[in-house]
Write a protein that holds these residues in place. Structure first.
Motif, PDB file in Angstrom:
ATOM      1  N   GLU A 192       0.820  -1.212   0.000  1.00  0.00           N
ATOM      2  CA  GLU A 192       0.000   0.000   0.000  1.00  0.00           C
ATOM      3  C   GLU A 192       0.853   1.260   0.000  1.00  0.00           C
ATOM      4  OE1 GLU A 192      -3.551   2.034   2.719  1.00  0.00           O
ATOM      5  OE2 GLU A 192      -2.674   0.106   3.288  1.00  0.00           O
ATOM      6  N   GLU A 193       1.978   1.258   0.725  1.00  0.00           N
ATOM      7  CA  GLU A 193       2.836   2.445   0.804  1.00  0.00           C
ATOM      8  C   GLU A 193       3.380   2.842  -0.565  1.00  0.00           C
ATOM      9  OE1 GLU A 193       3.227   0.079   4.633  1.00  0.00           O
ATOM     10  OE2 GLU A 193       3.254  -0.326   2.475  1.00  0.00           O
ATOM     11  N   ARG A 232       2.079   1.997  -3.528  1.00  0.00           N
ATOM     12  CA  ARG A 232       0.980   2.435  -4.393  1.00  0.00           C
ATOM     13  C   ARG A 232       0.617   3.892  -4.097  1.00  0.00           C
ATOM     14  NH1 ARG A 232      -1.447  -2.534  -2.893  1.00  0.00           N
ATOM     15  NH2 ARG A 232      -3.029  -1.387  -1.703  1.00  0.00           N
ATOM     16  N   TYR A 233       0.667   4.252  -2.818  1.00  0.00           N
ATOM     17  CA  TYR A 233       0.400   5.635  -2.433  1.00  0.00           C
ATOM     18  C   TYR A 233       1.455   6.575  -3.020  1.00  0.00           C
ATOM     19  CZ  TYR A 233      -0.118   9.664   0.741  1.00  0.00           C
ATOM     20  OH  TYR A 233      -0.271  10.922   1.265  1.00  0.00           O
ATOM     21  N   ALA A 292       0.734   7.028  -6.709  1.00  0.00           N
ATOM     22  CA  ALA A 292      -0.424   7.897  -6.960  1.00  0.00           C
ATOM     23  C   ALA A 292      -0.060   9.371  -6.779  1.00  0.00           C
ATOM     24  CB  ALA A 292      -1.569   7.512  -6.026  1.00  0.00           C
ATOM     25  N   ILE A 293       0.703   9.678  -5.723  1.00  0.00           N
ATOM     26  CA  ILE A 293       1.085  11.068  -5.483  1.00  0.00           C
ATOM     27  C   ILE A 293       2.069  11.544  -6.550  1.00  0.00           C
ATOM     28  CG2 ILE A 293       2.167  12.659  -3.865  1.00  0.00           C
ATOM     29  CD1 ILE A 293      -0.661  11.636  -3.126  1.00  0.00           C
ATOM     30  N   SER A 304       4.607  13.366   2.502  1.00  0.00           N
ATOM     31  CA  SER A 304       3.844  12.315   3.176  1.00  0.00           C
ATOM     32  C   SER A 304       4.047  10.960   2.504  1.00  0.00           C
ATOM     33  CB  SER A 304       2.355  12.688   3.176  1.00  0.00           C
ATOM     34  OG  SER A 304       1.569  11.622   3.617  1.00  0.00           O
ATOM     35  N   ALA A 305       4.000  10.939   1.170  1.00  0.00           N
ATOM     36  CA  ALA A 305       4.155   9.678   0.438  1.00  0.00           C
ATOM     37  C   ALA A 305       5.556   9.100   0.598  1.00  0.00           C
ATOM     38  CB  ALA A 305       3.838   9.896  -1.035  1.00  0.00           C
ATOM     39  N   SER A 331       6.031   7.753   4.181  1.00  0.00           N
ATOM     40  CA  SER A 331       5.316   6.500   4.458  1.00  0.00           C
ATOM     41  C   SER A 331       5.994   5.298   3.813  1.00  0.00           C
ATOM     42  CB  SER A 331       3.870   6.610   3.961  1.00  0.00           C
ATOM     43  OG  SER A 331       3.830   6.673   2.543  1.00  0.00           O
TER      44      SER A 331
END
Length: 200
Positions: free
Chosen positions: A89-90, A92-93, A96-97, A145-146, A149
């Motif tokens: 998930e990290e 993929r985030y 996306a960003i 943030s991305a 993480s």
């Protein structure tokens, strides 16, 4: 018959007025100096604004390239089994960003290039400054943030085995951090431009 005493104050007042009135040459020199000072201030302000626009364009251009690199490196980071960014998930985030940052900086760069080439602004200056400031702030925060993480998971993976998958993760994270710095400096310029706008 006129009284000499009546004419005396008038002559004295005329003499006082003549003594206090500045010579015409001084008035002209003061007017010329004030006009020259105003013109030089306007020219220096135009140069400063043009320099800020070019620096903001350069910073957003760097942000565009770095965001695009972060996106491409992460999207291509598939090597089978657990070595697939899509399983986490990290990552993929972060992808996306990076895509969102690429789109935002791409639109901003194309807008600024058009404005510099044509000399006309698409939006009023105040509205453009607000959009730039808010957009730069939001994207800079999201990039930080991305990247933050994704760091803990990447460190855990590198402790187990350091390979091309983890190296690509590190490269993508670094590009995101550099893109963050570019947009953070751009946000500082946008904030300065916003603070110098007239609200009257």
């Amino acid at each position: 018959m006129s009284n000499p005493e009546d004419t005396a104050p008038k002559q004295e007042n005329g003499a006082v007025a003549a003594a206090t009135a500045p010579p015409a040459a001084d008035v002209e020199s003061q007017t010329t100096a004030a006009t020259g000072f105003g013109v030089s201030e306007i020219v220096s302000r135009w140069r400063r604004e043009d320099l800020l626009r070019r620096r903001a364009l350069a910073l957003r251009g760097c942000g565009l390239i770095l965001s695009l690199l972060a996106f491409v490196v992460m999207a291509c980071n598939k090597h089978g089994d657990w070595k697939d960014f899509d399983k986490y998930e990290e990552f993929r985030y972060l992808l996306a960003i990076a895509i969102l940052s690429t789109l935002y900086t791409g639109v901003q760069v194309s807008r600024q290039v058009r404005e510099l080439s044509t000399g006309t602004s698409m939006f009023p200056l105040r509205k453009s400054a607000i959009i730039d400031f808010i957009g730069d702030q939001i994207l800079a925060y999201l990039l930080m943030s991305a990247a933050s993480s994704a760091i803990p998971m990447t460190n855990r993976m590198r402790e187990g085995s350091d390979n091309i998958f983890t190296d690509s993760l590190v490269a993508s994270i670094c590009m995101s951090f550099f893109a963050f710095f570019s947009l953070a400096f751009s946000a500082a310029i946008s904030g300065y431009k916003l603070s110098t706008q007239s609200y009257i």
